[in-house]
Design a protein around this motif. Structure first.
Motif, PDB file in Angstrom:
ATOM      1  N   GLU A  39       7.592  10.179  -8.387  1.00 40.93           N
ATOM      2  CA  GLU A  39       6.446   9.155  -8.640  1.00 40.93           C
ATOM      3  C   GLU A  39       5.217  10.127  -9.040  1.00 40.93           C
ATOM      4  OE1 GLU A  39       5.716   6.310  -5.897  1.00 40.93           O
ATOM      5  OE2 GLU A  39       7.676   5.422  -5.982  1.00 40.93           O
ATOM      6  N   ALA A  40       4.729   9.768 -10.165  1.00 37.24           N
ATOM      7  CA  ALA A  40       3.357  10.539 -10.757  1.00 37.24           C
ATOM      8  C   ALA A  40       2.071  10.051  -9.662  1.00 37.24           C
ATOM      9  CB  ALA A  40       3.117  10.184 -12.079  1.00 37.24           C
ATOM     10  N   PRO A  41       1.217  11.034  -9.451  1.00 36.76           N
ATOM     11  CA  PRO A  41       0.162  10.707  -8.342  1.00 36.76           C
ATOM     12  C   PRO A  41      -0.820   9.815  -9.037  1.00 36.76           C
ATOM     13  CG  PRO A  41      -0.117  12.891  -9.018  1.00 36.76           C
ATOM     14  CD  PRO A  41       1.248  12.580  -9.790  1.00 36.76           C
ATOM     15  N   SER A  42      -1.452   8.924  -8.490  1.00 47.95           N
ATOM     16  CA  SER A  42      -2.527   8.082  -8.608  1.00 47.95           C
ATOM     17  C   SER A  42      -3.848   8.615  -9.191  1.00 47.95           C
ATOM     18  CB  SER A  42      -2.805   6.814  -7.747  1.00 47.95           C
ATOM     19  OG  SER A  42      -3.475   7.382  -6.678  1.00 47.95           O
ATOM     20  N   ALA A  43      -4.669   8.071  -9.826  1.00 50.96           N
ATOM     21  CA  ALA A  43      -6.063   8.908 -10.043  1.00 50.96           C
ATOM     22  C   ALA A  43      -6.753   8.996  -8.965  1.00 50.96           C
ATOM     23  CB  ALA A  43      -6.775   7.711 -10.818  1.00 50.96           C
ATOM     24  N   ASP A  44      -6.748   8.015  -7.663  1.00 48.05           N
ATOM     25  CA  ASP A  44      -7.544   8.233  -6.567  1.00 48.05           C
ATOM     26  C   ASP A  44      -6.903   9.637  -5.878  1.00 48.05           C
ATOM     27  OD1 ASP A  44      -9.098   6.068  -7.034  1.00 48.05           O
ATOM     28  OD2 ASP A  44      -7.713   4.748  -5.820  1.00 48.05           O
ATOM     29  N   ASP A  45      -5.363   9.604  -5.873  1.00 53.64           N
ATOM     30  CA  ASP A  45      -4.949  10.827  -5.394  1.00 53.64           C
ATOM     31  C   ASP A  45      -5.425  12.232  -5.852  1.00 53.64           C
ATOM     32  OD1 ASP A  45      -3.624   9.372  -3.482  1.00 53.64           O
ATOM     33  OD2 ASP A  45      -1.594   9.449  -4.849  1.00 53.64           O
ATOM     34  N   LEU A  46      -5.461  12.062  -7.230  1.00 54.23           N
ATOM     35  CA  LEU A  46      -5.843  13.280  -7.913  1.00 54.23           C
ATOM     36  C   LEU A  46      -7.373  13.673  -7.538  1.00 54.23           C
ATOM     37  CD1 LEU A  46      -4.361  12.746 -11.373  1.00 54.23           C
ATOM     38  CD2 LEU A  46      -3.513  14.292  -9.763  1.00 54.23           C
ATOM     39  N   ASN A  47      -8.158  12.932  -7.297  1.00 54.57           N
ATOM     40  CA  ASN A  47      -9.490  13.052  -7.071  1.00 54.57           C
ATOM     41  C   ASN A  47      -9.495  13.735  -5.773  1.00 54.57           C
ATOM     42  OD1 ASN A  47     -10.727  12.196  -9.324  1.00 54.57           O
ATOM     43  ND2 ASN A  47     -10.860  10.061  -8.762  1.00 54.57           N
TER      44      ASN A  47
END
Length: 365
Positions: A8-16
């Motif tokens: 699963e691709a990481p979410s935007a919150d995970d990337l931040n």
């Protein structure tokens, strides 16, 4: 066959969150600067392109400025201060009156030669009339210069006065400095000494009149301070009734103080209110007549110390100040003997005046 795991691709919150953690764990890299460049920059910042003579003169100027600031903080620099910025009555003066002839002579001297000795002032804060300084010493010099200000073509010459700025640590120091200056220049009268001691106490500079006498006249002998306290009592109880108090002689003043200590204030005030003297001599005669008219009081047995066991005819008492008084009877009558280190000619004279006040005035010869 093995089951494949789905990614699963990481979410935007995970990337931040990943980015913030990375930044907190990675120290910032310092800019790459060659050591020789840093040395050169420091050398350039300390370089003074001026000639050696100019640099030496600037160093002297800095040293002179530091010395000047130090001298000003110690009150060693004479300033030219406008008369309008000085409150001459910031302190209640120890001088009661100014001699007109002496003031005219001083005024002529300042007009001809200028003010040779500066006055002393102290800094005032939040004065209701806007004065910046209060006059500490040099009251006569200030008044003489003030009289010259505005006279003739030389008015601008006398609208300022030379002054040393002092900052006494406390009010008691201010009063003491004023009294010391006048004691050195010209001795105060007995009444003036007692008066300023009372006023200094009343204005909060000292806790009591006794403390004021000790603080304002620290080098005076015990006998002299005792006399000052006597004249302080006269100022407190009869100061408003006397016309020429500063001319009251020592002997007359001690008699008057002794009468006041016996509780005769009301009788003395009544006697002084009967007549307004025109001269100091008339006032002295009025005071002496008032004292003679008093009924001698009998001293309380408890006064004068705790009596020791009588031996023969007479007894001996020891006072709190260490003086021993002894009464002795012999073929010629009774005598009083005073012993102890505080006893001197002044103390003996005061004791004699107290006896005179008790038993009656001395016989005229």
């Amino acid at each position: 066959m093995a089951k494949r795991r789905k990614l699963e691709a990481p979410s935007a919150d995970d990337l931040n969150r990943y980015e913030e953690e990375f930044r907190s764990e990675t120290a910032a890299r310092a800019p790459t600067i060659a050591p020789i460049a840093q040395v050169a920059a420091e050398a350039a910042s300390g370089y003074d392109p001026r000639p050696h003579e100019a640099r030496a003169e600037a160093a002297r100027d800095r040293a002179d400025a530091e010395r000047m600031r130090g001298a000003q903080s110690k009150g060693l620099v004479i300033a030219e201060i406008p008369l309008s910025e000085i409150d001459a009555d910031a302190l209640v003066r120890d001088r009661v009156a100014l001699n007109p002839a002496e003031m005219e002579e001083l005024q002529s001297s300042i007009a001809a030669n200028g003010l040779r000795l500066p006055v002393e002032v102290f800094i005032l804060r939040d004065h209701p009339k806007g004065y910046r300084y209060g006059l500490l010493s040099g009251y006569r010099r200030y008044r003489a210069t003030q009289a010259l200000n505005g006279q003739g073509d030389s008015s601008d010459k006398f609208n300022t006065i030379k002054a040393l700025v002092r900052e006494p640590a406390e009010m008691g120091g201010t009063f003491a400095a004023m009294v010391e200056e006048n004691e050195i220049r010209a001795a105060l009268s007995h009444f003036e000494r007692g008066r300023i001691a009372v006023i200094a106490s009343q204005q909060g500079a000292f806790a009591t009149t006794e403390a004021a006498v000790n603080g304002l006249f620290p080098v005076a002998s015990k006998a002299k301070r005792s006399k000052i306290r006597s004249f302080a009592l006269i100022f407190e109880e009869l100061g408003d009734m006397l016309t020429f108090p500063e001319q009251l002689k020592e002997r007359d003043g001690l008699k008057l103080a002794a009468a006041l200590r016996e509780g005769n204030e009301a009788a003395l005030r009544d006697a002084l209110a009967q007549q307004t003297p025109e001269t100091a001599e008339q006032e002295a005669q009025l005071i002496e007549a008032a004292i003679k008219a008093l009924t001698p009081s009998v001293p309380a047995p408890s006064r004068g110390g705790r009596p020791k066991t009588p031996t023969g005819e007479g007894r001996e008492v020891t006072l709190a100040n260490g003086i021993t008084a002894q009464t002795v009877k012999d073929a010629q009558g009774w005598s009083i003997r005073l012993k102890g280190s505080p006893v001197d000619a002044d103390v003996a004279e005061q004791a004699l005046l107290a006896i005179e006040a008790l038993l009656g005035p001395a016989k005229e010869i």
